[in-house]
Design a protein around this motif. Structure first.
Motif, short mmCIF file in Angstrom:
data_model
loop_
_atom_site.label_atom_id
_atom_site.label_comp_id
_atom_site.label_asym_id
_atom_site.label_seq_id
_atom_site.Cartn_x
_atom_site.Cartn_y
_atom_site.Cartn_z
N GLY A 1 -1.92 -1.40 11.88
CA GLY A 1 -3.00 -1.29 10.92
C GLY A 1 -2.82 -0.08 10.03
O GLY A 1 -3.39 -0.01 8.93
N LEU A 2 -2.02 0.87 10.48
CA LEU A 2 -1.73 2.06 9.66
C LEU A 2 -1.05 1.66 8.36
O LEU A 2 -1.32 2.24 7.31
CB LEU A 2 -0.83 3.00 10.46
CG LEU A 2 -0.38 4.30 9.78
CD1 LEU A 2 -1.58 5.15 9.43
CD2 LEU A 2 0.59 5.06 10.69
N THR A 3 -0.19 0.65 8.40
CA THR A 3 0.49 0.18 7.20
C THR A 3 -0.51 -0.31 6.16
O THR A 3 -0.41 0.01 4.97
CB THR A 3 1.46 -0.96 7.55
OG1 THR A 3 2.42 -0.49 8.50
CG2 THR A 3 2.18 -1.46 6.30
N LEU A 4 -1.49 -1.08 6.62
CA LEU A 4 -2.51 -1.58 5.71
C LEU A 4 -3.38 -0.45 5.17
O LEU A 4 -3.72 -0.43 3.97
CB LEU A 4 -3.38 -2.62 6.42
CG LEU A 4 -4.55 -3.20 5.62
CD1 LEU A 4 -4.05 -3.84 4.33
CD2 LEU A 4 -5.31 -4.22 6.47
N ALA A 5 -3.73 0.49 6.02
CA ALA A 5 -4.56 1.61 5.59
C ALA A 5 -3.86 2.42 4.50
O ALA A 5 -4.48 2.81 3.50
CB ALA A 5 -4.91 2.50 6.77
N ILE A 6 -2.59 2.68 4.67
CA ILE A 6 -1.83 3.43 3.68
C ILE A 6 -1.77 2.65 2.36
O ILE A 6 -1.93 3.22 1.27
CB ILE A 6 -0.42 3.74 4.19
CG1 ILE A 6 -0.49 4.73 5.37
CG2 ILE A 6 0.46 4.30 3.07
CD1 ILE A 6 0.83 4.98 6.04
N HIS A 7 -1.55 1.34 2.45
CA HIS A 7 -1.51 0.50 1.25
C HIS A 7 -2.83 0.57 0.49
O HIS A 7 -2.84 0.74 -0.74
CB HIS A 7 -1.21 -0.94 1.66
CG HIS A 7 -1.36 -1.93 0.53
ND1 HIS A 7 -0.37 -2.17 -0.40
CD2 HIS A 7 -2.41 -2.74 0.18
CE1 HIS A 7 -0.79 -3.06 -1.27
NE2 HIS A 7 -2.02 -3.43 -0.94
N LEU A 8 -3.93 0.46 1.21
CA LEU A 8 -5.24 0.51 0.57
C LEU A 8 -5.50 1.87 -0.07
O LEU A 8 -6.02 1.96 -1.19
CB LEU A 8 -6.34 0.21 1.59
CG LEU A 8 -6.49 -1.25 2.01
CD1 LEU A 8 -7.58 -1.37 3.07
CD2 LEU A 8 -6.81 -2.13 0.82
N ARG A 9 -5.14 2.91 0.61
CA ARG A 9 -5.40 4.25 0.08
C ARG A 9 -4.57 4.51 -1.18
O ARG A 9 -5.02 5.18 -2.10
CB ARG A 9 -5.07 5.30 1.15
CG ARG A 9 -5.44 6.71 0.79
CD ARG A 9 -6.91 6.85 0.37
NE ARG A 9 -7.82 6.71 1.49
CZ ARG A 9 -8.91 5.95 1.46
NH1 ARG A 9 -9.21 5.24 0.41
NH2 ARG A 9 -9.72 5.90 2.50
N GLU A 10 -3.38 3.94 -1.25
CA GLU A 10 -2.52 4.15 -2.41
C GLU A 10 -2.95 3.33 -3.61
O GLU A 10 -2.77 3.74 -4.75
CB GLU A 10 -1.06 3.82 -2.05
CG GLU A 10 -0.42 4.80 -1.09
CD GLU A 10 0.98 4.37 -0.70
OE1 GLU A 10 1.33 3.19 -0.95
OE2 GLU A 10 1.71 5.20 -0.13
N ARG A 11 -3.54 2.14 -3.39
CA ARG A 11 -3.77 1.20 -4.48
C ARG A 11 -5.24 1.00 -4.85
O ARG A 11 -5.54 0.63 -5.99
CB ARG A 11 -3.16 -0.17 -4.12
CG ARG A 11 -1.66 -0.18 -4.03
CD ARG A 11 -1.16 -1.54 -3.57
NE ARG A 11 -1.58 -2.61 -4.46
CZ ARG A 11 -0.91 -3.01 -5.53
NH1 ARG A 11 0.22 -2.39 -5.86
NH2 ARG A 11 -1.34 -3.99 -6.29
N HIS A 12 -6.15 1.22 -3.90
CA HIS A 12 -7.54 0.85 -4.17
C HIS A 12 -8.49 1.93 -3.64
O HIS A 12 -8.18 2.66 -2.71
CB HIS A 12 -7.89 -0.48 -3.50
CG HIS A 12 -6.97 -1.60 -3.88
ND1 HIS A 12 -6.90 -2.12 -5.15
CD2 HIS A 12 -6.07 -2.30 -3.14
CE1 HIS A 12 -6.01 -3.10 -5.18
NE2 HIS A 12 -5.48 -3.21 -3.97
N GLU A 13 -9.68 1.99 -4.24
CA GLU A 13 -10.72 2.90 -3.77
C GLU A 13 -11.64 2.16 -2.81
O GLU A 13 -12.84 2.01 -3.06
CB GLU A 13 -11.51 3.45 -4.96
CG GLU A 13 -10.74 4.46 -5.80
CD GLU A 13 -10.43 5.73 -5.01
OE1 GLU A 13 -11.28 6.15 -4.19
OE2 GLU A 13 -9.35 6.29 -5.21
N ILE A 14 -11.07 1.66 -1.72
CA ILE A 14 -11.84 0.92 -0.73
C ILE A 14 -11.97 1.78 0.52
O ILE A 14 -10.96 2.25 1.07
CB ILE A 14 -11.15 -0.41 -0.37
CG1 ILE A 14 -11.13 -1.34 -1.60
CG2 ILE A 14 -11.87 -1.10 0.79
CD1 ILE A 14 -10.39 -2.63 -1.37
N PRO A 15 -13.20 2.03 0.98
CA PRO A 15 -13.36 2.82 2.20
C PRO A 15 -12.71 2.16 3.40
O PRO A 15 -12.65 0.93 3.48
CB PRO A 15 -14.88 2.91 2.39
CG PRO A 15 -15.50 2.22 1.24
CD PRO A 15 -14.45 1.59 0.41
#
Length: 244
Positions: A70-84
């Motif tokens: 899930g760390l992979t997805l979290a990093i992707h979200l943090r880099e691309r979107h402003e989603i908490p």
């Protein structure tokens, strides 16, 4: 993936990313009962299939997905979107180091967790991001004041002199509350790490230093010249409730 309620309503939409179908169903029901909409995803590909950007207000991610992290997805979200991001993890995953320093996730809970606490944490994170349905509640009775700011111990939030919330991650809030509950004494790094639940052998310097820098930017009038959160070289940190 499965949506338990329409995702185009006014209620916040929570994406639940977990490879355990029972956990997904339980969390989905909890979100529904708490006034949220929920979209469940069994893996990262299912989450990506939601769209770009994904039509969700918050991602609830299990750290250890089957065959992936899930760390992979979290990093992707943090880099691309402003989603908490709120992460769920098992005991012993060194979660403070992982999410606090690498992903910037907004909060985390260790399994098993209290459902009410999870909902409260989600509401607090959504409130920090300005979601209309997560307005700040009335101030709690238990507060600690320092300078012009107040720590609301009941709502687990920091308020400025104008009554506006100062956004803090869970790790930042925990560190601030611990220091404010132990004012005017030098607190060693190791004690701070124990309060955070982090690995005291490998991540003492980096973890504490990063969180201290983040906190100073948010609570000090001049972060480079702190009046509240001060360093005592080779000894630790001391927190002053009043300006020196």
């Amino acid at each position: 993936m499965q949506a338990t309620r329409p995702v185009n309503g006014s209620e916040p939409v929570i994406a639940i990313v977990d490879d355990d179908p029972q956990v997904r169903d339980t969390l989905s029901a909890l979100m529904h009962d708490s006034g949220f909409a929920a979209v469940t995803c069994a893996d990262i590909d299912a989450f990506h299939a939601l769209g770009d950007p994904p039509p969700v207000d918050l991602a609830l991610i299990d750290l250890r997905l089957r065959g992936e992290s899930g760390l992979t997805l979290a990093i992707h979200l943090r880099e691309r979107h402003e989603i908490p991001i709120v992460m769920l993890t098992g005991v012993g995953d060194e979660i403070d180091k992982i999410i606090g320093l690498e992903t910037g996730a907004d909060d985390y809970l260790i399994k098993p967790f209290n459902p009410r606490e999870l909902v409260a944490r989600i509401r607090a994170v959504l409130r920090r991001y300005g979601h209309a349905s997560a307005r700040a509640s009335a101030p709690g009775k238990r507060q600690i004041a320092f300078g012009e700011k107040r720590i609301d111990l009941d709502a687990r939030r920091l308020m400025d002199g104008a009554g506006e919330e100062v956004p803090l991650t869970n790790a930042e809030y925990r560190l601030l509350e611990f220091l404010a509950r132990n004012p005017e004494r030098v607190v060693p790094r190791e004690e701070l790490l124990e309060a955070l639940g982090a690995d005291t052998q490998r991540y003492v310097d980096r973890t504490v230093d990063v969180l201290i820098l983040r906190l100073r930017r948010k609570i000090e009038p001049v972060p480079a010249k702190p009046v509240h959160l001060q360093t005592r070289r080779a000894r630790g940190y001391v927190f002053h409730l009043g300006a020196e």
